[in-house]
Design a protein around this motif. Structure first.
Motif, PDB file in Angstrom:
ATOM      1  N   SER A 126      -8.028  -7.942 -72.023  1.00  0.00           N
ATOM      2  CA  SER A 126      -8.180  -6.598 -71.462  1.00  0.00           C
ATOM      3  C   SER A 126      -7.908  -5.529 -72.510  1.00  0.00           C
ATOM      4  CB  SER A 126      -7.246  -6.402 -70.262  1.00  0.00           C
ATOM      5  OG  SER A 126      -7.708  -7.129 -69.140  1.00  0.00           O
ATOM      6  N   LEU A 127      -6.924  -5.766 -73.355  1.00  0.00           N
ATOM      7  CA  LEU A 127      -6.649  -4.824 -74.438  1.00  0.00           C
ATOM      8  C   LEU A 127      -7.831  -4.749 -75.395  1.00  0.00           C
ATOM      9  CD1 LEU A 127      -4.874  -2.938 -76.116  1.00  0.00           C
ATOM     10  CD2 LEU A 127      -3.817  -4.966 -77.144  1.00  0.00           C
ATOM     11  N   ALA A 128      -8.356  -5.908 -75.792  1.00  0.00           N
ATOM     12  CA  ALA A 128      -9.488  -5.924 -76.717  1.00  0.00           C
ATOM     13  C   ALA A 128     -10.708  -5.242 -76.106  1.00  0.00           C
ATOM     14  CB  ALA A 128      -9.823  -7.361 -77.099  1.00  0.00           C
ATOM     15  N   ALA A 129     -10.955  -5.482 -74.812  1.00  0.00           N
ATOM     16  CA  ALA A 129     -12.114  -4.885 -74.147  1.00  0.00           C
ATOM     17  C   ALA A 129     -12.001  -3.373 -74.060  1.00  0.00           C
ATOM     18  CB  ALA A 129     -12.266  -5.474 -72.742  1.00  0.00           C
ATOM     19  N   THR A 130     -10.781  -2.861 -74.103  1.00  0.00           N
ATOM     20  CA  THR A 130     -10.558  -1.414 -74.053  1.00  0.00           C
ATOM     21  C   THR A 130     -10.563  -0.798 -75.444  1.00  0.00           C
ATOM     22  OG1 THR A 130      -9.154  -1.782 -72.110  1.00  0.00           O
ATOM     23  CG2 THR A 130      -9.032   0.379 -73.151  1.00  0.00           C
ATOM     24  N   LEU A 131      -9.950  -1.484 -76.391  1.00  0.00           N
ATOM     25  CA  LEU A 131      -9.750  -0.920 -77.727  1.00  0.00           C
ATOM     26  C   LEU A 131     -10.950  -1.118 -78.643  1.00  0.00           C
ATOM     27  CD1 LEU A 131      -7.931   0.330 -79.918  1.00  0.00           C
ATOM     28  CD2 LEU A 131      -6.960  -1.959 -80.283  1.00  0.00           C
ATOM     29  N   ASP A 132     -11.496  -2.319 -78.670  1.00  0.00           N
ATOM     30  CA  ASP A 132     -12.494  -2.618 -79.699  1.00  0.00           C
ATOM     31  C   ASP A 132     -13.792  -1.819 -79.562  1.00  0.00           C
ATOM     32  OD1 ASP A 132     -12.519  -4.403 -82.084  1.00  0.00           O
ATOM     33  OD2 ASP A 132     -14.450  -5.007 -81.208  1.00  0.00           O
ATOM     34  N   PRO A 133     -14.266  -1.503 -78.342  1.00  0.00           N
ATOM     35  CA  PRO A 133     -15.467  -0.661 -78.268  1.00  0.00           C
ATOM     36  C   PRO A 133     -15.295   0.708 -78.928  1.00  0.00           C
ATOM     37  CG  PRO A 133     -15.099  -1.742 -76.175  1.00  0.00           C
ATOM     38  CD  PRO A 133     -13.883  -2.003 -77.011  1.00  0.00           C
ATOM     39  N   LEU A 134     -14.081   1.228 -78.938  1.00  0.00           N
ATOM     40  CA  LEU A 134     -13.828   2.506 -79.612  1.00  0.00           C
ATOM     41  C   LEU A 134     -14.039   2.356 -81.118  1.00  0.00           C
ATOM     42  CD1 LEU A 134     -10.552   3.555 -77.732  1.00  0.00           C
ATOM     43  CD2 LEU A 134     -12.919   4.097 -77.121  1.00  0.00           C
ATOM     44  N   ARG A 135     -13.468   1.281 -81.664  1.00  0.00           N
ATOM     45  CA  ARG A 135     -13.658   0.997 -83.094  1.00  0.00           C
ATOM     46  C   ARG A 135     -15.132   0.784 -83.410  1.00  0.00           C
ATOM     47  NH1 ARG A 135     -15.434  -2.962 -85.733  1.00  0.00           N
ATOM     48  NH2 ARG A 135     -15.626  -4.180 -83.806  1.00  0.00           N
ATOM     49  N   ARG A 164      -9.378  13.050 -62.550  1.00  0.00           N
ATOM     50  CA  ARG A 164      -9.126  12.772 -63.963  1.00  0.00           C
ATOM     51  C   ARG A 164      -8.540  11.370 -64.177  1.00  0.00           C
ATOM     52  NH1 ARG A 164      -4.027  14.142 -66.298  1.00  0.00           N
ATOM     53  NH2 ARG A 164      -2.417  14.550 -64.762  1.00  0.00           N
ATOM     54  N   PHE A 165      -8.673  10.508 -63.154  1.00  0.00           N
ATOM     55  CA  PHE A 165      -8.106   9.172 -63.234  1.00  0.00           C
ATOM     56  C   PHE A 165      -9.214   8.116 -63.209  1.00  0.00           C
ATOM     57  CE2 PHE A 165      -4.730  11.809 -61.603  1.00  0.00           C
ATOM     58  CZ  PHE A 165      -3.618  11.365 -62.310  1.00  0.00           C
ATOM     59  N   VAL A 166      -9.089   7.140 -64.099  1.00  0.00           N
ATOM     60  CA  VAL A 166     -10.015   6.013 -64.117  1.00  0.00           C
ATOM     61  C   VAL A 166      -9.195   4.735 -64.058  1.00  0.00           C
ATOM     62  CG1 VAL A 166     -10.106   5.961 -66.659  1.00  0.00           C
ATOM     63  CG2 VAL A 166     -11.934   4.910 -65.322  1.00  0.00           C
ATOM     64  N   THR A 167      -9.613   3.800 -63.206  1.00  0.00           N
ATOM     65  CA  THR A 167      -8.929   2.518 -63.078  1.00  0.00           C
ATOM     66  C   THR A 167      -9.967   1.406 -63.130  1.00  0.00           C
ATOM     67  OG1 THR A 167      -9.012   2.788 -60.652  1.00  0.00           O
ATOM     68  CG2 THR A 167      -6.951   3.373 -61.770  1.00  0.00           C
ATOM     69  N   THR A 168      -9.575   0.273 -63.674  1.00  0.00           N
ATOM     70  CA  THR A 168     -10.513  -0.843 -63.791  1.00  0.00           C
ATOM     71  C   THR A 168      -9.871  -2.133 -63.321  1.00  0.00           C
ATOM     72  OG1 THR A 168     -10.007  -1.842 -65.955  1.00  0.00           O
ATOM     73  CG2 THR A 168     -11.199   0.269 -65.964  1.00  0.00           C
ATOM     74  N   GLY A 169     -10.730  -3.139 -63.090  1.00  0.00           N
ATOM     75  CA  GLY A 169     -10.253  -4.492 -62.843  1.00  0.00           C
ATOM     76  C   GLY A 169      -9.821  -5.113 -64.169  1.00  0.00           C
ATOM     77  N   GLY A 170     -10.249  -6.350 -64.434  1.00  0.00           N
ATOM     78  CA  GLY A 170      -9.840  -7.041 -65.645  1.00  0.00           C
ATOM     79  C   GLY A 170     -10.635  -6.649 -66.870  1.00  0.00           C
ATOM     80  N   ALA A 171     -10.795  -7.614 -67.795  1.00  0.00           N
ATOM     81  CA  ALA A 171     -11.367  -7.320 -69.103  1.00  0.00           C
ATOM     82  C   ALA A 171     -12.828  -6.875 -69.026  1.00  0.00           C
ATOM     83  CB  ALA A 171     -11.230  -8.547 -69.999  1.00  0.00           C
ATOM     84  N   ALA A 172     -13.664  -7.607 -68.299  1.00  0.00           N
ATOM     85  CA  ALA A 172     -15.088  -7.260 -68.247  1.00  0.00           C
ATOM     86  C   ALA A 172     -15.320  -5.877 -67.639  1.00  0.00           C
ATOM     87  CB  ALA A 172     -15.872  -8.336 -67.493  1.00  0.00           C
ATOM     88  N   PRO A 173     -14.655  -5.510 -66.523  1.00  0.00           N
ATOM     89  CA  PRO A 173     -14.811  -4.143 -66.020  1.00  0.00           C
ATOM     90  C   PRO A 173     -14.303  -3.086 -67.005  1.00  0.00           C
ATOM     91  CG  PRO A 173     -13.977  -5.563 -64.287  1.00  0.00           C
ATOM     92  CD  PRO A 173     -13.925  -6.361 -65.561  1.00  0.00           C
ATOM     93  N   ALA A 174     -13.267  -3.419 -67.782  1.00  0.00           N
ATOM     94  CA  ALA A 174     -12.801  -2.473 -68.800  1.00  0.00           C
ATOM     95  C   ALA A 174     -13.884  -2.239 -69.841  1.00  0.00           C
ATOM     96  CB  ALA A 174     -11.522  -2.991 -69.462  1.00  0.00           C
TER      97      ALA A 174
END
Length: 320
Positions: free
Chosen positions: A23-32, A158-168
């Motif tokens: 989940s961290l990678a799915a959130t962070l790596d697309p930014l990079r 102003r709030f966004v919430t997701t399920g697990g890694a793929a939804p992130a």
């Protein structure tokens, strides 16, 4: 946040111990990836922990953070990434810091179990939100003031919430598409050989199959059978017979546990499959209808519009 712009988005990621590495990678790596592919700084990100110590993820790998959370530091998007042992980590110090950091941010996000932290902090009352599909039922009971949705990701105010890694990952790709355009979003997705970006409104499983397999195996077996017979749908009576129960019993189980009839649940699965084909492939509406078990494109269009509020062709145009 979801507007075309050349401005840099400042993102602070608060990682809790026992967070999911995926989940961290799915959130962070697309930014990079967006920065690298575009050749410019689109996203500035900082990974922090509450105390500045490197947290250990649920798989046992320790993440090196950039430092401690500075709750008074301004950012555009403040995101909490969490997974296991949420109540153990939800200390008074964490709640105070999250509340303060949320006030300093333009937008606030929760990934996987991050929405639990946001709700425990009182930030989601009166808002729509989601969390990992295994915890949706418990989340709805725990936080009656939150409008719990089974969607993959939810953006409310102003709030966004997701399920697990793929939804992130779906959320990040949608964010990149809105801000920098569809081409960059597709280029980022291609790095992960990910060609199935989902919209936020597409549902996670309506019920927890993991929990159902233990508590009500007949219902779990029926759902799995539906999922494996999308193109050639079975009758509800046939499904009931194959899992060794009556149709009436199966209908009672669905209404009690999923709050929906088996026929309506099955139709929802087929319409979600049709929407994926319409949005994510070049298949014609007629072919998508066949692949999702509808007798004609007209039959699909009628049901599609009732469910989503627009036609299949309108859905395809909106995705381009």
């Amino acid at each position: 946040m979801f507007q075309p712009t050349d401005d840099v988005l400042d993102v602070t990621l608060l990682v809790l111990p026992d967070a999911s590495l995926m989940s961290l990678a799915a959130t962070l790596d697309p930014l990079r990836a967006a920065n690298r592919i575009s050749g410019r700084l689109c996203y500035r990100h900082r990974v922090v922990s509450l105390d500045g110590c490197d947290p250990t993820t649920s798989c046992g790998l320790t993440i090196r953070v950039d430092g401690r959370l500075e709750p008074t530091m301004r950012c555009d998007l403040f995101v909490v990434v969490a997974a296991f042992n949420v109540f153990e980590h939800a200390t008074a110090a964490l709640m105070q810091a999250v509340n303060l950091a949320a006030r300093q941010a333009s937008f606030v996000g929760g990934i996987e179990a991050g929405p639990w932290i946001l709700a425990l902090a009182g930030l989601l009352d009166g808002r729509a939100a989601t969390t990992h599909w295994e915890d949706l039922e418990e989340y709805a009971v725990k936080f009656p003031g939150v409008q719990t949705k089974a969607d993959r990701w939810v953006f409310d105010g102003r709030f966004v919430t997701t399920g697990g890694a793929a939804p992130a990952l779906d959320f990040l790709l949608s964010l990149i598409q809105a801000r920098q355009g569809r081409k960059l979003s597709l280029d980022v997705a291609s790095l992960y050989v990910y060609d199935g970006m989902r919209t936020g409104s597409q549902r996670q499983p309506a019920v927890s199959l993991g929990r159902l397999a233990r508590q009500e195996p007949r219902l779990a077996a029926a759902i799995k059978m539906m999922e494996s017979h999308i193109e050639a749908p079975l009758t509800i009576a046939t499904i009931a017979r194959r899992i060794g129960t009556s149709r009436r019993t199966l209908e009672t189980l669905f209404v009690k546990r999923a709050e929906i009839s088996p026929a309506a649940f099955y139709m929802s699965l087929r319409l979600d499959a049709a929407r994926r084909l319409i949005v994510d492939s070049d298949l014609s509406v007629a072919d998508a209808a066949v692949r999702s078990g509808f007798s004609s494109s007209a039959a699909l269009s009628r049901s599609f519009k009732r469910r989503f509020g627009h036609s299949p062709r309108q859905a395809r145009r909106a995705s381009l």
